[in-house]
Enzyme design. Structure first.
Site, short mmCIF file in Angstrom:
data_model
loop_
_atom_site.label_atom_id
_atom_site.label_comp_id
_atom_site.label_asym_id
_atom_site.label_seq_id
_atom_site.Cartn_x
_atom_site.Cartn_y
_atom_site.Cartn_z
N ASP A 190 43.69 34.97 40.53
CA ASP A 190 45.12 34.94 40.18
C ASP A 190 45.34 35.39 38.74
OD1 ASP A 190 45.57 33.86 42.69
OD2 ASP A 190 45.62 31.79 41.97
N ASN B 280 37.50 40.81 45.31
CA ASN B 280 36.25 40.41 44.67
C ASN B 280 35.09 41.06 45.43
OD1 ASN B 280 35.54 38.74 46.92
ND2 ASN B 280 36.72 37.05 46.04
N MET B 281 33.88 40.88 44.94
CA MET B 281 32.74 41.58 45.52
C MET B 281 32.51 41.19 46.98
SD MET B 281 30.81 43.96 44.51
CE MET B 281 29.25 44.79 44.77
N SER B 282 32.68 39.92 47.28
CA SER B 282 32.48 39.47 48.67
C SER B 282 33.51 40.11 49.59
CB SER B 282 32.58 37.95 48.75
OG SER B 282 31.56 37.33 48.00
N GLU B 283 34.76 40.14 49.16
CA GLU B 283 35.82 40.75 49.97
C GLU B 283 35.58 42.25 50.13
OE1 GLU B 283 39.43 37.71 48.63
OE2 GLU B 283 38.97 39.48 47.43
#
Length: 476
Positions: free
Chosen positions: A264, A195-198
């Site tokens: 998921d 995701n964007m944060s990761e």
């Protein structure tokens, strides 16, 4: 892009990762505790759902795919609940049970649609024998077309490099939902779905779409990845591959209630679609549509092919186009559940002419949805002889799908569509020509199910055979 649902019954997917049990306690809140400034919840009901990698497996099973799962559990009551729940959904479980560890369990207390607190029961799995997972993977690889590694940093993927190597050696694509800021262990994967944060935790702040693509390409080169799919919340998702244009997909979520398990769902639909034969860009479009559905649900959720089809195609006035048989059956059930009348017809439609168009328009007027079942090339050749069909199946179906009267186009390989019709069971079966209703293939099955059979006349002076003869004779 409006992707067509594949037949997920052809998709075999192996999921390896951190399995967990999600528990929910529900009840009203009407007062504050006298012991501390916290709300008091009167628990009235509870729910248990597979979470983490187990939720991925459940998503694939709900689509109709064949899911196999390998993970680490304890030898306790939550492990039993997980196994029984997944088995009931036809997920094949091959867990490594370790008595010295508890099965990871997350308890959420819910009131009035809000999560008040989450309690985690877990110890990270560390130092486990990698062969326990690798041998289970070896058993499953011959039966799958894709592998998902679902990493929640709980220890099941402690030896992820060996898992990637084994999948690559078997020529099976590996899709990974990564965790943490170190992507080195994922070197050589087919695709990562941060995701964007990761993503920003690894590459730094992203300032624009171009910056995202540039940084993603850097990661792909550095870690020898096949592609990156960055999920971007309200900005949708972006697929980045070397030597190809980036593929930006806007969000399809109308309302967001809970993002639990959305990642998921993305990776499960993505991998299952590739396993079912879809190219990566279409698989990403399907995954994006799926994410838009599940964030509108509360808690860890799955979705059905009916929900996915509706997310892709929108309103009833949107043509569905060419569709696989299994997806068609689900779509017909959804249409009938909404009170729509489904009409079905069939034919070779080798060279589409004015008579065909008139006939299909008349058939469409008899209901709300029109299905056209099309003989495959082999079927046409058996029925019409050498030299037929003139146009191959995919082209014939593409032309039919472009007609405004037609909602779904589905192929069948038998001489008659009797088996297909008996599976679909339309409300009205239509056939052109001078047939008697009782002689029409599939008619008995439709009538037995409460439907109708109707014969329509073809337009005079229009014939595929005449057109072919005219071309051979040099006329017109």
């Amino acid at each position: 892009m409006k992707p067509i649902l594949p037949d997920y019954n052809n998709a075999g997917v192996l999921i390896i990762g951190d399995v967990m049990l999600d528990r929910y306690w529900y009840g009203p809140t009407s007062r504050i505790s006298p012991e501390a400034p916290v709300p008091v919840v009167k628990v009235e009901n509870n729910e248990e759902r597979p979470g983490g990698a187990a939720n991925v497996a459940m998503n694939i099973a709900s689509l109709g795919g064949h899911a196999r799962i390998v993970g680490l559990t304890g030898m306790d009551e939550p492990a039993k609940v997980l196994t029984e729940t997944l088995n009931s959904l036809k997920v094949k479980c091959d867990f490594v049970a370790l008595p010295e560890y508890p099965t990871i369990t997350k308890l959420r207390v819910m009131s009035r649609g809000q999560q008040l607190i989450r309690l985690d029961f877990e110890d990270k799995f560390e130092g486990t024998d990698p062969e326990l997972v690798l041998t289970r993977m070896e058993r499953a690889l011959p039966h799958v077309q894709a592998v998902i590694l679902s990493d929640y940093a709980k220890g099941a993927l402690e030896h992820v490099e060996a898992l990637i190597a084994k999948a690559r050696a078997a020529n099976v694509p590996v899709f990974i939902d990564p965790k943490g800021t170190n992507f080195e262990p994922y070197r050589g994967a087919t695709l990562l779905t941060p995701n964007m944060s990761e993503f920003e935790a690894v590459v730094g702040k992203v300032t624009s779409d171009d910056d995202l693509v540039e940084k993603a390409l850097g990661l792909i080169e550095k870690f020898e990845l096949g592609a990156l799919l960055v999920t971007r919340s309200e900005h949708g998702m972006t697929l980045v591959r070397p030597d190809q244009k980036p593929f930006h997909l806007p969000t399809q979520a109308k309302e967001v209630y809970d993002v639990t398990g959305a990642g998921d769902t993305v990776i499960s639909v993505l991998a299952a679609s590739v396993a079912a034969g879809k190219p990566l860009d279409e698989a990403c479009a399907l995954a994006n549509a799926a994410a838009g559905v599940v964030v509108g649900k509360l808690g860890t959720s799955t979705l059905s092919t009916i929900e996915l089809a509706e997310a892709i195609h929108g309103s009833r006035d949107t043509d569905f186009g060419v569709i696989a048989e299994a997806a068609l059956i689900d779509a017909v059930k959804a249409a009938q559940a909404k009170g729509e009348k489904v009409v079905m017809t069939n034919g070779c439609f080798d060279i589409l002419h004015a008579g065909h168009v008139s006939y299909l328009n008349n058939a469409a007027k008899l209901g709300d949805r029109l299905i056209v079942a099309v003989n495959t090339d082999e079927s046409v050749k058996r029925l019409k002889g050498p030299g037929r069909p003139v146009n191959p199946t995919d082209r014939r179906m593409a032309v039919l799908a472009g007609l405004g009267a037609v909602d779904w186009v589905v192929p069948f390989s038998e001489d008659t569509p009797q088996r297909l019709i008996s599976e679909v069971l339309p409300d009205l079966l239509v056939k052109g020509g001078d047939y008697k209703p009782e002689d029409i293939a599939g008619g008995k099955e439709v009538i037995a199910a409460g439907g109708e059979v109707k014969v329509l006349n073809f337009e005079d002076g229009c014939s595929t055979t005449e057109i072919i003869d005219a071309i051979k004779g040099g006329r017109g």
